[in-house]
Design an enzyme around this catalytic site. Sequence first.
Site, PDB file in Angstrom:
ATOM      1  N   TYR A   1       0.790  -1.226   0.000  1.00 17.69           N
ATOM      2  CA  TYR A   1       0.000   0.000   0.000  1.00 17.69           C
ATOM      3  C   TYR A   1       0.824   1.278   0.000  1.00 17.69           C
ATOM      4  O   TYR A   1       0.256   2.365  -0.067  1.00 17.69           O
ATOM      5  CB  TYR A   1      -0.952   0.000   1.206  1.00 17.69           C
TER       6      TYR A   1
ATOM      7  N   ASN B   1     -13.173   3.760  -1.362  1.00 17.13           N
ATOM      8  CA  ASN B   1     -12.282   2.605  -1.259  1.00 17.13           C
ATOM      9  C   ASN B   1     -12.879   1.755  -0.148  1.00 17.13           C
ATOM     10  O   ASN B   1     -12.652   2.028   1.029  1.00 17.13           O
ATOM     11  CB  ASN B   1     -10.848   3.008  -0.930  1.00 17.13           C
TER      12      ASN B   1
ATOM     13  N   HIS C   1      -8.857   1.536  -5.538  1.00 16.16           N
ATOM     14  CA  HIS C   1      -8.019   0.599  -4.788  1.00 16.16           C
ATOM     15  C   HIS C   1      -6.566   0.998  -4.994  1.00 16.16           C
ATOM     16  O   HIS C   1      -6.143   1.233  -6.132  1.00 16.16           O
ATOM     17  CB  HIS C   1      -8.250  -0.840  -5.237  1.00 16.16           C
ATOM     18  N   ILE C   2      -5.827   1.072  -3.922  1.00 20.93           N
ATOM     19  CA  ILE C   2      -4.429   1.482  -3.981  1.00 20.93           C
ATOM     20  C   ILE C   2      -3.603   0.430  -4.714  1.00 20.93           C
ATOM     21  O   ILE C   2      -2.764   0.752  -5.555  1.00 20.93           O
ATOM     22  CB  ILE C   2      -3.898   1.731  -2.559  1.00 20.93           C
TER      23      ILE C   2
ATOM     24  N   ARG D   1      -9.770 -11.406  -4.063  1.00 21.24           N
ATOM     25  CA  ARG D   1      -9.835  -9.965  -4.287  1.00 21.24           C
ATOM     26  C   ARG D   1     -10.266  -9.607  -5.709  1.00 21.24           C
ATOM     27  O   ARG D   1     -10.469  -8.439  -6.022  1.00 21.24           O
ATOM     28  CB  ARG D   1      -8.474  -9.328  -3.995  1.00 21.24           C
TER      29      ARG D   1
END
Length: 145
Positions: free
Chosen positions: A24, A75, A101-102, A112
């Site tokens: 992240y 997010n 989304h980062i 995911r």
Amino acid sequence: MTRPIYVLNGPNLNLLGQRQPEVYGSETLGDVEHLCRETAERYGRSIVAQQSNHEGVLIDLVHEARTASSGVVVNPGGYTHTSVALRDALVTLSVPVVEVHISNVHAREEFRHHSYISPVATGVIAGLGVAGYGLAVDYICRTES
């Protein structure tokens, strides 16, 4: 006066800069909010930034955004892959919704790869780090200008 853009962050995003920086990055949630505020101000706009680790709080914020916002950047964190309730709240919005989304969620664990949010979002930005938030706010500002 133009209504603000809501920037909503889900669970664990309060730990940005501390939690898995290899995934992240080192920017904090404060950095994200600063970027969004700066981007919006270039258009004479403002943001309302909120983070919660609680699904119901995020849903309440989406309900608030229905009448108070000109767009939503969201997010959802882990709720992306699990929350039908958040999806059902977002579908009620008549303003642009950009899912951010980062990390590139599609290059990560298989669970995911599915988002309950993407089908009801105007657009999705993933994998561009925190810069994705600035791009999302810029998009909403340009759409509403």
